[in-house]
Write a protein that holds these residues in place. Structure first.
Motif, short mmCIF file in Angstrom:
data_model
loop_
_atom_site.label_atom_id
_atom_site.label_comp_id
_atom_site.label_asym_id
_atom_site.label_seq_id
_atom_site.Cartn_x
_atom_site.Cartn_y
_atom_site.Cartn_z
N PHE A 126 0.84 -1.21 0.00
CA PHE A 126 0.00 0.00 0.00
C PHE A 126 0.87 1.25 0.00
CE2 PHE A 126 -2.14 3.49 2.14
CZ PHE A 126 -3.38 3.52 1.52
N ARG A 127 1.88 1.27 0.85
CA ARG A 127 2.74 2.45 0.94
C ARG A 127 3.52 2.67 -0.36
NH1 ARG A 127 2.54 4.52 5.88
NH2 ARG A 127 2.07 3.17 7.68
N GLU A 128 3.90 1.58 -1.02
CA GLU A 128 4.60 1.72 -2.29
C GLU A 128 3.66 2.30 -3.36
OE1 GLU A 128 6.45 -1.29 -5.58
OE2 GLU A 128 7.28 -1.45 -3.54
N ALA A 129 2.42 1.80 -3.40
CA ALA A 129 1.45 2.35 -4.35
C ALA A 129 1.17 3.82 -4.06
CB ALA A 129 0.15 1.54 -4.28
N ALA A 130 1.13 4.17 -2.78
CA ALA A 130 0.82 5.54 -2.38
C ALA A 130 1.87 6.54 -2.82
CB ALA A 130 0.65 5.61 -0.86
N GLN A 131 3.06 6.08 -3.16
CA GLN A 131 4.12 6.99 -3.62
C GLN A 131 3.73 7.72 -4.91
OE1 GLN A 131 7.80 4.78 -3.87
NE2 GLN A 131 7.78 4.24 -1.70
N SER A 132 2.79 7.15 -5.65
CA SER A 132 2.33 7.80 -6.88
C SER A 132 1.77 9.20 -6.61
CB SER A 132 1.26 6.96 -7.58
OG SER A 132 1.80 5.73 -8.03
N PHE A 133 1.22 9.40 -5.41
CA PHE A 133 0.61 10.69 -5.10
C PHE A 133 1.65 11.80 -4.96
CE2 PHE A 133 -2.76 7.79 -4.00
CZ PHE A 133 -3.88 8.44 -4.47
N GLU A 134 2.92 11.44 -4.82
CA GLU A 134 3.97 12.45 -4.72
C GLU A 134 4.06 13.28 -6.01
OE1 GLU A 134 5.80 13.31 -2.20
OE2 GLU A 134 5.11 11.74 -0.81
N THR A 135 3.70 12.67 -7.13
CA THR A 135 3.77 13.38 -8.42
C THR A 135 2.41 13.89 -8.90
OG1 THR A 135 3.52 11.30 -9.67
CG2 THR A 135 5.76 12.01 -9.14
N LEU A 136 1.37 13.68 -8.09
CA LEU A 136 0.03 14.11 -8.51
C LEU A 136 -0.14 15.62 -8.41
CD1 LEU A 136 -2.80 13.26 -9.43
CD2 LEU A 136 -3.41 12.97 -7.01
N ASN A 137 0.53 16.24 -7.43
CA ASN A 137 0.44 17.70 -7.23
C ASN A 137 -1.01 18.16 -7.09
OD1 ASN A 137 3.29 18.04 -7.48
ND2 ASN A 137 3.08 17.93 -9.70
N TYR A 138 -1.75 17.48 -6.21
CA TYR A 138 -3.16 17.82 -6.02
C TYR A 138 -3.34 19.21 -5.42
CZ TYR A 138 -7.70 18.12 -3.74
OH TYR A 138 -8.93 18.56 -3.31
#
Length: 244
Positions: A126-138
């Motif tokens: 889960f934590r590895e998948a969550a790293q994608s949000f680092e580049t989302l720039n929400y």
């Protein structure tokens, strides 16, 4: 080769670009995910809530009292889910966000773990998948303030041609910008508005392209980019001027 890549586009990816994540302020998290037998097993649902809070969303659990704004109009919120990809000796998870019509607005890369202990494996993947949000720039932009009831809201009209969005005979050099996202890029016009998403493949000059309900490949030919897909059984190749 082309047919193989187009098959990937049609059967592997189901992501749409109905709206940008930035259009939404709220995220609703279920109390239980389908791949687990109990609510909040391994703290997965709590972790999901904390993840979206970390990145600036207002987050609510499905089983708690929802704000009137969401209760009266589900289209004001995105709905989180965590999906398990079954694999031998490896735990694989990805996190997705869907709109009120059950269309995927965003999905992360797949997080993986080879831990044998289930609690550790699920948390690690889960934590590895969550790293994608680092580049989302929400950053919430208020774009969903006019969201209406899904029964009353007509489907947004998709552009029939990428290059028809801004092509001007007096200025043929109109181009679109590629912004990095998880697993690829989102293509935006000058408004800016997302018109397409590109997902990486094993080939640097070949992407899986998703535009609304259309899926195909984006490739280079003679130094120019083209979106190719099948329309009524015929291969259509549309030029698109992208700046990466």
């Amino acid at each position: 080769m082309k047919k193989y890549l187009l098959l990937i586009a049609f059967f592997v990816f189901s992501t749409t670009i109905a709206q940008s994540v930035n259009d939404y302020k709220y995220v609703v998290v279920p109390s239980k995910f389908d791949f687990l037998k109990e609510p909040n097993k391994y703290n997965m649902n709590s972790l999901t809530k904390m993840l979206f809070q970390k990145y600036g969303f207002e987050v609510f659990m499905m089983d708690e009292a929802l704000p009137t704004e969401i209760a009266n109009n589900r289209c004001k919120a995105l709905f989180a889910d965590v999906i398990e990809d079954k694999a031998l000796l490896t735990t694989k998870l990805k996190i997705i966000l869907k709109d009120c019509k059950d269309k995927v607005v965003y999905e992360t890369a797949v997080g993986k773990s080879k831990e044998k202990d289930f609690a550790k494996a699920y948390t690690q993947s889960f934590r590895e998948a969550a790293q994608s949000f680092e580049t989302l720039n929400y950053k919430y932009n208020g774009g969903n303030e006019l969201a209406s009831n899904p029964e009353e809201k007509p489907e947004p009209k998709q552009e029939s041609k990428i290059y028809s969005l801004e092509t001007n005979p007096e200025n043929p050099e109109v181009f679109f910008f590629a912004q990095p996202i998880a697993n690829g890029f989102q293509i935006v016009n000058s408004e800016p508005r997302v018109i397409m998403r590109l997902f990486k493949t094993s080939q640097n000059n070949v992407f899986i392209g998703v535009r609304g309900d259309e899926k195909g490949v984006v490739i280079t030919k003679n130094g120019k980019w083209f979106f190719e897909n099948y329309v009524d059984g015929k291969l259509v190749s549309e030029p698109i001027n992208i700046r990466f």
